[in-house]
Design a protein around this motif. Structure first.
Motif, PDB file in Angstrom:
ATOM      1  N   UNK A  41       0.821  -1.211   0.000  1.00  0.00           N
ATOM      2  CA  UNK A  41       0.000   0.000   0.000  1.00  0.00           C
ATOM      3  C   UNK A  41       0.859   1.266   0.000  1.00  0.00           C
ATOM      4  N   UNK A  42       2.169   1.140   0.292  1.00  0.00           N
ATOM      5  CA  UNK A  42       3.044   2.312   0.330  1.00  0.00           C
ATOM      6  C   UNK A  42       3.858   2.463  -0.955  1.00  0.00           C
ATOM      7  N   UNK A  43       3.537   1.669  -1.957  1.00  0.00           N
ATOM      8  CA  UNK A  43       4.226   1.765  -3.248  1.00  0.00           C
ATOM      9  C   UNK A  43       3.664   2.943  -4.044  1.00  0.00           C
ATOM     10  N   UNK A  44       4.575   3.777  -4.555  1.00  0.00           N
ATOM     11  CA  UNK A  44       4.185   4.952  -5.350  1.00  0.00           C
ATOM     12  C   UNK A  44       4.711   4.753  -6.773  1.00  0.00           C
ATOM     13  N   UNK A  45       3.833   4.972  -7.767  1.00  0.00           N
ATOM     14  CA  UNK A  45       4.195   4.674  -9.158  1.00  0.00           C
ATOM     15  C   UNK A  45       3.816   5.849 -10.056  1.00  0.00           C
ATOM     16  N   UNK A  46       4.710   6.164 -10.998  1.00  0.00           N
ATOM     17  CA  UNK A  46       4.410   7.143 -12.045  1.00  0.00           C
ATOM     18  C   UNK A  46       4.953   6.601 -13.369  1.00  0.00           C
ATOM     19  N   UNK A  47       4.101   6.560 -14.377  1.00  0.00           N
ATOM     20  CA  UNK A  47       4.489   6.047 -15.697  1.00  0.00           C
ATOM     21  C   UNK A  47       4.268   7.151 -16.730  1.00  0.00           C
ATOM     22  N   UNK A  48       5.309   7.472 -17.481  1.00  0.00           N
ATOM     23  CA  UNK A  48       5.195   8.450 -18.562  1.00  0.00           C
ATOM     24  C   UNK A  48       5.545   7.780 -19.883  1.00  0.00           C
ATOM     25  N   UNK A  49       5.098   8.375 -20.984  1.00  0.00           N
ATOM     26  CA  UNK A  49       5.370   7.775 -22.286  1.00  0.00           C
ATOM     27  C   UNK A  49       5.340   8.799 -23.402  1.00  0.00           C
ATOM     28  N   UNK A  50       5.769   8.337 -24.558  1.00  0.00           N
ATOM     29  CA  UNK A  50       5.704   9.162 -25.758  1.00  0.00           C
ATOM     30  C   UNK A  50       5.474   8.269 -26.963  1.00  0.00           C
ATOM     31  N   UNK A  51       4.814   8.833 -27.964  1.00  0.00           N
ATOM     32  CA  UNK A  51       4.593   8.141 -29.228  1.00  0.00           C
ATOM     33  C   UNK A  51       5.243   8.959 -30.327  1.00  0.00           C
ATOM     34  N   UNK A  52       6.118   8.315 -31.085  1.00  0.00           N
ATOM     35  CA  UNK A  52       6.880   8.954 -32.151  1.00  0.00           C
ATOM     36  C   UNK A  52       6.514   8.309 -33.478  1.00  0.00           C
ATOM     37  N   UNK A  53       6.332   9.111 -34.501  1.00  0.00           N
ATOM     38  CA  UNK A  53       6.167   8.588 -35.855  1.00  0.00           C
ATOM     39  C   UNK A  53       7.462   8.768 -36.623  1.00  0.00           C
ATOM     40  N   UNK A  54       7.759   7.810 -37.472  1.00  0.00           N
ATOM     41  CA  UNK A  54       9.003   7.821 -38.239  1.00  0.00           C
ATOM     42  C   UNK A  54       8.668   7.761 -39.721  1.00  0.00           C
ATOM     43  N   UNK A  55       9.286   8.660 -40.493  1.00  0.00           N
ATOM     44  CA  UNK A  55       9.017   8.778 -41.925  1.00  0.00           C
ATOM     45  C   UNK A  55      10.297   8.519 -42.714  1.00  0.00           C
ATOM     46  N   UNK A  56      10.207   7.791 -43.849  1.00  0.00           N
ATOM     47  CA  UNK A  56      11.406   7.576 -44.671  1.00  0.00           C
ATOM     48  C   UNK A  56      11.865   8.884 -45.305  1.00  0.00           C
ATOM     49  N   UNK A  57      13.166   8.985 -45.517  1.00  0.00           N
ATOM     50  CA  UNK A  57      13.721  10.230 -46.060  1.00  0.00           C
ATOM     51  C   UNK A  57      13.122  10.592 -47.411  1.00  0.00           C
ATOM     52  N   UNK A 118      10.803  19.005 -44.315  1.00  0.00           N
ATOM     53  CA  UNK A 118      11.716  19.656 -45.257  1.00  0.00           C
ATOM     54  C   UNK A 118      12.896  20.300 -44.508  1.00  0.00           C
ATOM     55  N   UNK A 119      12.594  20.952 -43.373  1.00  0.00           N
ATOM     56  CA  UNK A 119      13.657  21.569 -42.575  1.00  0.00           C
ATOM     57  C   UNK A 119      14.613  20.510 -42.040  1.00  0.00           C
ATOM     58  N   UNK A 120      14.046  19.402 -41.557  1.00  0.00           N
ATOM     59  CA  UNK A 120      14.892  18.328 -41.019  1.00  0.00           C
ATOM     60  C   UNK A 120      15.766  17.741 -42.119  1.00  0.00           C
ATOM     61  N   UNK A 121      15.197  17.579 -43.308  1.00  0.00           N
ATOM     62  CA  UNK A 121      15.964  17.026 -44.432  1.00  0.00           C
ATOM     63  C   UNK A 121      17.149  17.925 -44.781  1.00  0.00           C
ATOM     64  N   UNK A 122      16.947  19.229 -44.680  1.00  0.00           N
ATOM     65  CA  UNK A 122      18.043  20.161 -44.962  1.00  0.00           C
ATOM     66  C   UNK A 122      19.118  20.105 -43.884  1.00  0.00           C
ATOM     67  N   UNK A 123      18.688  19.887 -42.645  1.00  0.00           N
ATOM     68  CA  UNK A 123      19.644  19.832 -41.535  1.00  0.00           C
ATOM     69  C   UNK A 123      20.367  18.484 -41.478  1.00  0.00           C
ATOM     70  N   UNK A 124      19.688  17.404 -41.861  1.00  0.00           N
ATOM     71  CA  UNK A 124      20.228  16.045 -41.756  1.00  0.00           C
ATOM     72  C   UNK A 124      20.171  15.358 -43.119  1.00  0.00           C
ATOM     73  N   UNK A 125      20.986  15.805 -44.069  1.00  0.00           N
ATOM     74  CA  UNK A 125      20.870  15.257 -45.432  1.00  0.00           C
ATOM     75  C   UNK A 125      21.241  13.775 -45.528  1.00  0.00           C
ATOM     76  N   UNK A 126      21.984  13.236 -44.569  1.00  0.00           N
ATOM     77  CA  UNK A 126      22.393  11.835 -44.631  1.00  0.00           C
ATOM     78  C   UNK A 126      21.406  10.887 -43.948  1.00  0.00           C
ATOM     79  N   UNK A 127      20.420  11.428 -43.229  1.00  0.00           N
ATOM     80  CA  UNK A 127      19.487  10.567 -42.489  1.00  0.00           C
ATOM     81  C   UNK A 127      18.638   9.747 -43.441  1.00  0.00           C
ATOM     82  N   UNK A 128      18.382   8.501 -43.068  1.00  0.00           N
ATOM     83  CA  UNK A 128      17.526   7.634 -43.889  1.00  0.00           C
ATOM     84  C   UNK A 128      16.057   7.721 -43.465  1.00  0.00           C
ATOM     85  N   UNK A 129      15.821   8.259 -42.264  1.00  0.00           N
ATOM     86  CA  UNK A 129      14.441   8.439 -41.814  1.00  0.00           C
ATOM     87  C   UNK A 129      14.422   9.570 -40.794  1.00  0.00           C
ATOM     88  N   UNK A 130      13.214  10.080 -40.529  1.00  0.00           N
ATOM     89  CA  UNK A 130      13.042  11.203 -39.611  1.00  0.00           C
ATOM     90  C   UNK A 130      12.041  10.824 -38.525  1.00  0.00           C
TER      91      UNK A 130
END
Length: 289
Positions: A41-57, A118-130
Protein backbone atom coordinates in the motif's frame (compact mmCIF):
# COMPACT_ATOMS: atom_id res chain seq x y z
CA UNK A 1 11.03 18.03 -31.43
CA UNK A 2 12.74 15.91 -34.04
CA UNK A 3 15.69 13.58 -34.22
CA UNK A 4 17.17 11.82 -37.21
CA UNK A 5 19.18 8.63 -37.20
CA UNK A 6 20.28 5.49 -38.92
CA UNK A 7 18.77 2.71 -36.82
CA UNK A 8 15.88 0.67 -38.10
CA UNK A 9 12.92 2.63 -39.41
CA UNK A 10 10.78 2.58 -42.53
CA UNK A 11 12.94 1.83 -45.52
CA UNK A 12 13.74 4.84 -47.76
CA UNK A 13 11.83 3.44 -50.72
CA UNK A 14 11.32 5.13 -54.05
CA UNK A 15 7.62 5.90 -54.01
CA UNK A 16 5.30 6.35 -56.94
CA UNK A 17 2.26 8.63 -56.93
CA UNK A 18 -0.16 5.74 -56.21
CA UNK A 19 1.95 4.05 -53.52
CA UNK A 20 0.90 3.98 -49.89
CA UNK A 21 3.54 5.79 -47.86
CA UNK A 22 5.23 3.77 -45.09
CA UNK A 23 4.99 5.18 -41.57
CA UNK A 24 6.52 3.57 -38.50
CA UNK A 25 5.44 4.21 -34.90
CA UNK A 26 7.19 3.74 -31.57
CA UNK A 27 5.75 3.80 -28.05
CA UNK A 28 8.39 4.34 -25.35
CA UNK A 29 7.39 4.36 -21.68
CA UNK A 30 9.32 4.99 -18.46
CA UNK A 31 8.21 3.71 -15.06
CA UNK A 32 9.27 5.40 -11.84
CA UNK A 33 8.44 3.46 -8.67
CA UNK A 34 9.18 3.62 -4.95
CA UNK A 35 8.73 0.62 -2.65
CA UNK A 36 8.74 0.89 1.16
CA UNK A 37 9.46 -2.32 3.04
CA UNK A 38 7.07 -5.15 2.26
CA UNK A 39 3.94 -2.97 2.44
CA UNK A 40 2.30 -2.86 -1.03
CA UNK A 41 0.00 0.00 0.00
CA UNK A 42 3.04 2.31 0.33
CA UNK A 43 4.23 1.77 -3.25
CA UNK A 44 4.19 4.95 -5.35
CA UNK A 45 4.19 4.67 -9.16
CA UNK A 46 4.41 7.14 -12.04
CA UNK A 47 4.49 6.05 -15.70
CA UNK A 48 5.19 8.45 -18.56
CA UNK A 49 5.37 7.78 -22.29
CA UNK A 50 5.70 9.16 -25.76
CA UNK A 51 4.59 8.14 -29.23
CA UNK A 52 6.88 8.95 -32.15
CA UNK A 53 6.17 8.59 -35.85
CA UNK A 54 9.00 7.82 -38.24
CA UNK A 55 9.02 8.78 -41.93
CA UNK A 56 11.41 7.58 -44.67
CA UNK A 57 13.72 10.23 -46.06
CA UNK A 58 12.21 9.86 -49.54
CA UNK A 59 8.91 11.22 -48.28
CA UNK A 60 10.07 14.83 -48.56
CA UNK A 61 10.69 14.43 -52.30
CA UNK A 62 7.36 12.64 -52.66
CA UNK A 63 5.53 15.47 -50.85
CA UNK A 64 7.27 18.04 -53.06
CA UNK A 65 6.10 16.23 -56.22
CA UNK A 66 2.61 15.41 -54.88
CA UNK A 67 1.61 18.25 -52.52
CA UNK A 68 -2.08 17.23 -52.42
CA UNK A 69 -1.54 14.37 -49.99
CA UNK A 70 -4.32 12.69 -48.02
CA UNK A 71 -4.38 13.68 -44.37
CA UNK A 72 -2.52 11.22 -42.13
CA UNK A 73 -5.09 10.10 -39.53
CA UNK A 74 -4.68 7.54 -36.76
CA UNK A 75 -6.42 6.10 -33.72
CA UNK A 76 -4.76 5.46 -30.36
CA UNK A 77 -6.45 2.52 -28.65
CA UNK A 78 -6.67 1.84 -24.90
CA UNK A 79 -6.80 5.61 -24.60
CA UNK A 80 -8.72 5.44 -21.30
CA UNK A 81 -5.46 4.39 -19.56
CA UNK A 82 -3.86 7.73 -20.43
CA UNK A 83 -3.76 10.95 -18.42
CA UNK A 84 -2.33 14.40 -19.20
CA UNK A 85 -2.04 13.73 -22.93
CA UNK A 86 0.03 16.38 -24.74
CA UNK A 87 -0.23 16.17 -28.55
CA UNK A 88 2.39 18.06 -30.55
CA UNK A 89 0.56 21.42 -30.93
CA UNK A 90 2.20 22.24 -34.27
CA UNK A 91 1.38 18.94 -35.93
CA UNK A 92 -1.62 17.20 -34.35
CA UNK A 93 -5.34 17.89 -34.09
CA UNK A 94 -8.04 15.83 -32.39
CA UNK A 95 -11.76 15.86 -31.77
CA UNK A 96 -12.34 16.71 -28.12
CA UNK A 97 -16.04 15.76 -28.30
CA UNK A 98 -15.59 12.09 -29.23
CA UNK A 99 -17.83 9.65 -27.33
CA UNK A 100 -15.55 6.63 -27.77
CA UNK A 101 -13.61 6.65 -24.51
CA UNK A 102 -11.24 3.78 -25.27
CA UNK A 103 -9.81 5.17 -28.50
CA UNK A 104 -8.94 8.64 -29.74
CA UNK A 105 -8.59 9.87 -33.30
CA UNK A 106 -5.86 12.30 -34.27
CA UNK A 107 -5.04 13.84 -37.63
CA UNK A 108 -1.87 15.54 -38.80
CA UNK A 109 -1.62 19.11 -40.03
CA UNK A 110 -0.09 18.12 -43.38
CA UNK A 111 1.29 21.55 -44.48
CA UNK A 112 3.07 21.86 -41.12
CA UNK A 113 4.37 18.28 -41.35
CA UNK A 114 5.70 18.85 -44.89
CA UNK A 115 7.40 22.07 -43.81
CA UNK A 116 8.81 20.40 -40.72
CA UNK A 117 10.23 17.39 -42.60
CA UNK A 118 11.72 19.66 -45.26
CA UNK A 119 13.66 21.57 -42.57
CA UNK A 120 14.89 18.33 -41.02
CA UNK A 121 15.96 17.03 -44.43
CA UNK A 122 18.04 20.16 -44.96
CA UNK A 123 19.64 19.83 -41.53
CA UNK A 124 20.23 16.04 -41.76
CA UNK A 125 20.87 15.26 -45.43
CA UNK A 126 22.39 11.83 -44.63
CA UNK A 127 19.49 10.57 -42.49
CA UNK A 128 17.53 7.63 -43.89
CA UNK A 129 14.44 8.44 -41.81
CA UNK A 130 13.04 11.20 -39.61
CA UNK A 131 11.55 10.73 -36.14
CA UNK A 132 8.83 13.19 -35.15
CA UNK A 133 7.49 13.45 -31.58
CA UNK A 134 3.71 13.28 -31.77
CA UNK A 135 2.26 12.62 -28.31
CA UNK A 136 3.56 12.72 -24.75
CA UNK A 137 1.42 11.23 -21.99
CA UNK A 138 1.14 9.89 -18.47
CA UNK A 139 -0.34 6.46 -17.78
CA UNK A 140 -2.94 5.94 -15.08
CA UNK A 141 -1.13 3.88 -12.41
CA UNK A 142 -2.71 2.28 -9.37
CA UNK A 143 0.03 1.15 -7.04
CA UNK A 144 2.14 -1.97 -6.95
CA UNK A 145 0.03 -3.98 -9.42
CA UNK A 146 1.24 -1.59 -12.14
CA UNK A 147 4.93 -2.42 -11.53
CA UNK A 148 6.49 -5.14 -13.73
CA UNK A 149 9.00 -5.96 -10.97
CA UNK A 150 7.77 -5.97 -7.36
CA UNK A 151 10.45 -5.30 -4.72
CA UNK A 152 10.88 -5.61 -0.96
CA UNK A 153 14.12 -4.77 0.87
CA UNK A 154 15.03 -5.90 4.38
CA UNK A 155 18.11 -4.91 6.44
CA UNK A 156 18.89 -6.77 9.69
CA UNK A 157 21.99 -6.65 11.85
CA UNK A 158 23.99 -5.66 14.90
CA UNK A 159 27.24 -3.78 15.50
CA UNK A 160 29.31 -6.46 13.78
CA UNK A 161 27.21 -8.04 11.03
CA UNK A 162 24.53 -6.91 8.63
CA UNK A 163 22.18 -9.05 6.53
CA UNK A 164 20.58 -7.65 3.38
CA UNK A 165 17.69 -9.40 1.65
CA UNK A 166 16.02 -8.25 -1.57
CA UNK A 167 12.86 -10.07 -2.61
CA UNK A 168 11.71 -9.58 -6.19
CA UNK A 169 8.77 -10.80 -8.25
CA UNK A 170 8.08 -10.55 -11.97
CA UNK A 171 4.51 -9.25 -12.39
CA UNK A 172 2.75 -10.25 -15.63
CA UNK A 173 -0.34 -8.18 -14.76
CA UNK A 174 1.55 -4.89 -15.17
CA UNK A 175 2.02 -5.40 -18.93
CA UNK A 176 -0.45 -5.41 -21.78
CA UNK A 177 1.38 -8.46 -23.12
CA UNK A 178 3.89 -10.18 -20.79
CA UNK A 179 7.44 -9.83 -22.12
CA UNK A 180 10.78 -10.47 -20.40
CA UNK A 181 12.67 -7.80 -18.50
CA UNK A 182 16.29 -7.52 -19.61
CA UNK A 183 19.58 -6.30 -18.09
CA UNK A 184 18.20 -6.07 -14.56
CA UNK A 185 20.66 -4.38 -12.20
CA UNK A 186 20.18 -4.26 -8.41
CA UNK A 187 22.61 -1.72 -6.87
CA UNK A 188 22.92 -1.14 -3.11
CA UNK A 189 25.44 1.00 -1.18
CA UNK A 190 26.49 -0.44 2.19
CA UNK A 191 26.88 2.28 4.84
CA UNK A 192 28.56 1.49 8.15
CA UNK A 193 32.31 1.85 7.92
CA UNK A 194 34.55 -0.36 5.86
CA UNK A 195 32.45 -3.45 5.28
CA UNK A 196 33.86 -6.86 4.53
CA UNK A 197 31.72 -9.01 2.33
CA UNK A 198 31.04 -12.45 3.80
CA UNK A 199 28.31 -13.95 1.59
CA UNK A 200 26.57 -13.15 -1.71
CA UNK A 201 23.71 -15.36 -2.94
CA UNK A 202 23.61 -15.47 -5.91
CA UNK A 203 27.12 -14.21 -6.75
CA UNK A 204 27.30 -10.42 -7.15
CA UNK A 205 29.87 -7.71 -7.86
CA UNK A 206 31.30 -6.16 -4.68
CA UNK A 207 33.08 -2.83 -5.05
CA UNK A 208 35.22 -2.33 -1.90
CA UNK A 209 36.22 1.25 -2.84
CA UNK A 210 32.65 2.47 -3.30
CA UNK A 211 31.18 0.00 -0.78
CA UNK A 212 28.45 -1.10 -3.20
CA UNK A 213 27.05 -4.46 -4.15
CA UNK A 214 25.61 -5.08 -7.62
CA UNK A 215 23.55 -8.04 -8.72
CA UNK A 216 22.90 -8.55 -12.44
CA UNK A 217 20.14 -10.73 -13.88
CA UNK A 218 20.27 -10.97 -17.70
CA UNK A 219 16.57 -11.72 -18.17
CA UNK A 220 13.45 -12.34 -16.09
CA UNK A 221 9.96 -13.50 -17.09
CA UNK A 222 7.13 -15.77 -16.01
CA UNK A 223 9.08 -18.60 -17.65
CA UNK A 224 12.06 -18.00 -15.37
CA UNK A 225 12.78 -20.21 -12.36
CA UNK A 226 9.94 -20.05 -9.79
CA UNK A 227 7.92 -17.94 -12.24
CA UNK A 228 10.26 -14.97 -11.88
CA UNK A 229 10.16 -14.91 -8.07
CA UNK A 230 13.46 -14.85 -6.19
CA UNK A 231 15.65 -13.33 -3.52
CA UNK A 232 19.13 -11.77 -3.33
CA UNK A 233 21.10 -12.20 -0.09
CA UNK A 234 24.18 -10.42 1.22
CA UNK A 235 25.98 -10.61 4.56
CA UNK A 236 28.57 -8.01 5.58
CA UNK A 237 30.99 -7.66 8.45
CA UNK A 238 31.05 -4.06 9.69
CA UNK A 239 33.89 -2.05 11.25
CA UNK A 240 31.69 0.90 12.28
CA UNK A 241 28.37 -0.87 12.53
CA UNK A 242 25.55 -1.22 12.80
CA UNK A 243 24.86 -0.61 9.12
CA UNK A 244 22.45 2.17 8.20
CA UNK A 245 19.82 0.82 5.79
CA UNK A 246 20.41 2.35 2.36
CA UNK A 247 18.30 2.61 -0.77
CA UNK A 248 18.14 -0.03 -3.47
CA UNK A 249 18.22 1.24 -7.08
CA UNK A 250 17.05 -1.02 -9.92
CA UNK A 251 17.38 -0.69 -13.69
CA UNK A 252 15.84 -2.79 -16.48
CA UNK A 253 14.62 -2.55 -20.06
CA UNK A 254 11.97 -4.38 -22.07
CA UNK A 255 10.96 -4.66 -25.72
CA UNK A 256 7.73 -5.75 -27.41
CA UNK A 257 5.09 -4.44 -25.01
CA UNK A 258 4.01 -1.36 -23.10
CA UNK A 259 2.60 -0.76 -19.63
CA UNK A 260 -0.28 1.33 -21.00
CA UNK A 261 -1.44 -1.23 -23.58
CA UNK A 262 -1.81 1.56 -26.13
CA UNK A 263 -1.63 0.79 -29.84
CA UNK A 264 -1.98 2.72 -33.09
CA UNK A 265 -4.20 2.09 -36.11
CA UNK A 266 -4.12 4.17 -39.28
CA UNK A 267 -7.43 5.50 -40.56
CA UNK A 268 -8.22 6.04 -44.24
CA UNK A 269 -5.99 5.58 -47.26
CA UNK A 270 -2.60 6.73 -48.53
CA UNK A 271 -0.44 5.38 -45.69
CA UNK A 272 0.54 2.04 -44.19
CA UNK A 273 2.15 1.08 -40.89
CA UNK A 274 5.49 -0.53 -41.70
CA UNK A 275 6.51 -1.12 -38.08
CA UNK A 276 5.22 -0.53 -34.54
CA UNK A 277 7.83 -0.65 -31.78
CA UNK A 278 6.85 -0.92 -28.12
CA UNK A 279 9.26 -0.69 -25.21
CA UNK A 280 9.53 0.41 -21.61
CA UNK A 281 12.30 0.86 -19.06
CA UNK A 282 12.86 1.69 -15.42
CA UNK A 283 13.49 5.33 -14.57
CA UNK A 284 13.91 5.97 -10.84
CA UNK A 285 13.04 2.50 -9.52
CA UNK A 286 13.84 2.56 -5.80
CA UNK A 287 13.20 0.55 -2.63
CA UNK A 288 13.80 1.27 1.07
CA UNK A 289 13.79 -0.85 4.19
Amino acid sequence: MTTAGCSRGPSPLTMGPQDTLPVAAAFTETINAYFKGADPSRCVVKITGEMVLSFPAGITRHFANHPAQPVLTFNISNYSRLEQVLPNPQLLCCDSTTDIVDSKEFWVNMPNLMSHLKKVAEQKPQATYYNVDMIKYQVSADGIQCTPLNLAVSWRGDANNTDLRIDYKYNTEAMAFPVPLHNIHFLVPVDGGTAKLQTMIPPAIWNPEQQTILWKIPSLSHRSENGGVGALLGRFQMTEGPCKPSQLSVQFTSEGSTLSGCDIQLVGTGYRLSLVKKRFAAGKYLADN
